[in-house]
Write a protein that holds these residues in place. Structure first.
Motif, PDB file in Angstrom:
ATOM      1  N   PHE A  74       0.823  -1.210   0.000  1.00 57.89           N
ATOM      2  CA  PHE A  74       0.000   0.000   0.000  1.00 57.89           C
ATOM      3  C   PHE A  74       0.860   1.265   0.000  1.00 57.89           C
ATOM      4  O   PHE A  74       0.487   2.278  -0.598  1.00 57.89           O
ATOM      5  CB  PHE A  74      -0.971  -0.002   1.179  1.00 57.89           C
ATOM      6  CG  PHE A  74      -2.084  -0.999   1.027  1.00 57.89           C
ATOM      7  CD1 PHE A  74      -2.914  -0.960  -0.074  1.00 57.89           C
ATOM      8  CD2 PHE A  74      -2.280  -1.997   1.969  1.00 57.89           C
ATOM      9  CE1 PHE A  74      -3.937  -1.882  -0.233  1.00 57.89           C
ATOM     10  CE2 PHE A  74      -3.300  -2.927   1.820  1.00 57.89           C
ATOM     11  CZ  PHE A  74      -4.125  -2.865   0.715  1.00 57.89           C
TER      12      PHE A  74
ATOM     13  N   THR B  22       2.039   1.664  -3.654  1.00 59.03           N
ATOM     14  CA  THR B  22       0.981   2.130  -4.556  1.00 59.03           C
ATOM     15  C   THR B  22       0.580   3.570  -4.257  1.00 59.03           C
ATOM     16  O   THR B  22       0.185   4.301  -5.165  1.00 59.03           O
ATOM     17  CB  THR B  22      -0.262   1.224  -4.480  1.00 59.03           C
ATOM     18  OG1 THR B  22      -0.721   1.152  -3.139  1.00 59.03           O
ATOM     19  CG2 THR B  22       0.044  -0.159  -4.997  1.00 59.03           C
ATOM     20  N   ARG B  23       0.698   3.984  -2.996  1.00 62.21           N
ATOM     21  CA  ARG B  23       0.398   5.375  -2.651  1.00 62.21           C
ATOM     22  C   ARG B  23       1.479   6.304  -3.208  1.00 62.21           C
ATOM     23  O   ARG B  23       1.182   7.350  -3.785  1.00 62.21           O
ATOM     24  CB  ARG B  23       0.311   5.538  -1.136  1.00 62.21           C
ATOM     25  CG  ARG B  23      -0.042   6.958  -0.713  1.00 62.21           C
ATOM     26  CD  ARG B  23       0.141   7.189   0.748  1.00 62.21           C
ATOM     27  NE  ARG B  23       1.565   7.040   1.050  1.00 62.21           N
ATOM     28  CZ  ARG B  23       2.060   6.784   2.243  1.00 62.21           C
ATOM     29  NH1 ARG B  23       1.254   6.615   3.275  1.00 62.21           N
ATOM     30  NH2 ARG B  23       3.347   6.662   2.436  1.00 62.21           N
TER      31      ARG B  23
ATOM     32  N   PRO C  20       1.715   5.846  -8.172  1.00 63.64           N
ATOM     33  CA  PRO C  20       0.431   5.402  -8.734  1.00 63.64           C
ATOM     34  C   PRO C  20       0.578   4.488  -9.949  1.00 63.64           C
ATOM     35  O   PRO C  20      -0.336   3.717 -10.261  1.00 63.64           O
ATOM     36  CB  PRO C  20      -0.270   6.703  -9.124  1.00 63.64           C
ATOM     37  CG  PRO C  20       0.376   7.755  -8.296  1.00 63.64           C
ATOM     38  CD  PRO C  20       1.794   7.305  -8.095  1.00 63.64           C
TER      39      PRO C  20
ATOM     40  N   TRP D 183      -0.042   0.806  -9.094  1.00 61.17           N
ATOM     41  CA  TRP D 183      -1.459   0.429  -9.042  1.00 61.17           C
ATOM     42  C   TRP D 183      -2.064   0.376 -10.441  1.00 61.17           C
ATOM     43  O   TRP D 183      -2.850  -0.523 -10.752  1.00 61.17           O
ATOM     44  CB  TRP D 183      -2.247   1.394  -8.155  1.00 61.17           C
ATOM     45  CG  TRP D 183      -3.686   1.005  -8.101  1.00 61.17           C
ATOM     46  CD1 TRP D 183      -4.733   1.575  -8.749  1.00 61.17           C
ATOM     47  CD2 TRP D 183      -4.227  -0.107  -7.386  1.00 61.17           C
ATOM     48  NE1 TRP D 183      -5.902   0.919  -8.476  1.00 61.17           N
ATOM     49  CE2 TRP D 183      -5.615  -0.130  -7.639  1.00 61.17           C
ATOM     50  CE3 TRP D 183      -3.688  -1.073  -6.561  1.00 61.17           C
ATOM     51  CZ2 TRP D 183      -6.460  -1.091  -7.092  1.00 61.17           C
ATOM     52  CZ3 TRP D 183      -4.528  -2.026  -6.016  1.00 61.17           C
ATOM     53  CH2 TRP D 183      -5.897  -2.019  -6.284  1.00 61.17           C
ATOM     54  N   ASP D 184      -1.684   1.330 -11.294  1.00 52.97           N
ATOM     55  CA  ASP D 184      -2.197   1.339 -12.664  1.00 52.97           C
ATOM     56  C   ASP D 184      -1.808   0.060 -13.411  1.00 52.97           C
ATOM     57  O   ASP D 184      -2.614  -0.490 -14.159  1.00 52.97           O
ATOM     58  CB  ASP D 184      -1.682   2.567 -13.413  1.00 52.97           C
ATOM     59  CG  ASP D 184      -2.270   3.865 -12.885  1.00 52.97           C
ATOM     60  OD1 ASP D 184      -3.328   3.807 -12.212  1.00 52.97           O
ATOM     61  OD2 ASP D 184      -1.670   4.928 -13.132  1.00 52.97           O
TER      62      ASP D 184
ATOM     63  N   ILE E 272      -1.135  -2.927 -12.077  1.00 59.17           N
ATOM     64  CA  ILE E 272      -1.918  -4.033 -11.522  1.00 59.17           C
ATOM     65  C   ILE E 272      -3.351  -3.966 -12.027  1.00 59.17           C
ATOM     66  O   ILE E 272      -3.940  -4.974 -12.430  1.00 59.17           O
ATOM     67  CB  ILE E 272      -1.875  -4.005  -9.979  1.00 59.17           C
ATOM     68  CG1 ILE E 272      -0.466  -4.326  -9.503  1.00 59.17           C
ATOM     69  CG2 ILE E 272      -2.883  -4.968  -9.383  1.00 59.17           C
ATOM     70  CD1 ILE E 272      -0.248  -4.112  -8.026  1.00 59.17           C
ATOM     71  N   SER E 273      -3.917  -2.776 -12.032  1.00 57.11           N
ATOM     72  CA  SER E 273      -5.287  -2.589 -12.486  1.00 57.11           C
ATOM     73  C   SER E 273      -5.431  -2.961 -13.958  1.00 57.11           C
ATOM     74  O   SER E 273      -6.372  -3.660 -14.344  1.00 57.11           O
ATOM     75  CB  SER E 273      -5.704  -1.143 -12.252  1.00 57.11           C
ATOM     76  OG  SER E 273      -7.001  -0.918 -12.731  1.00 57.11           O
TER      77      SER E 273
END
Length: 91
Positions: A12, A15-16, A19, A22-23, A25-26
């Motif tokens: 976390f 990812t914070r 970004p 997270w992008d 992974i998404s």
């Protein structure tokens, strides 16, 4: 417990702070959903299941009489004689 907590906190935090993690992974998740869960794949699976069910239904209908005869024989030869050996409550 504690090790899993550290791994999640690290994830976390990354990812914070970045970004793009997270992008990535998404986007990977969305690509997997698009490649594995489409209407074409769903329809194909449903057709396969329908064919399996139809085959099973046909086979089970053919064997139903044989199964009934087997169970009748089992009852007459094994279960009914055992039932007569059980003492009644009146004795």
């Amino acid at each position: 417990g504690e090790e899993a907590t550290k791994i999640m906190v690290d994830f976390f935090t990354r990812t914070r702070d970045d970004p793009s993690v997270w992008d990535a992974i998404s986007e990977g998740s969305l690509q997997r959903v698009r490649s594995r869960y489409t209407w074409e794949i769903y329809a194909s699976r449903m057709l396969t299941l329908t064919q399996v069910y139809s085959f099973w239904h046909m086979v089970s209908n053919l064997e139903r009489q044989e199964t009934k005869e087997y169970l009748d024989m089992l009852y007459k030869l094994l279960l009914r004689p055992m039932m007569y050996k059980v003492p009644s409550q009146q004795e």
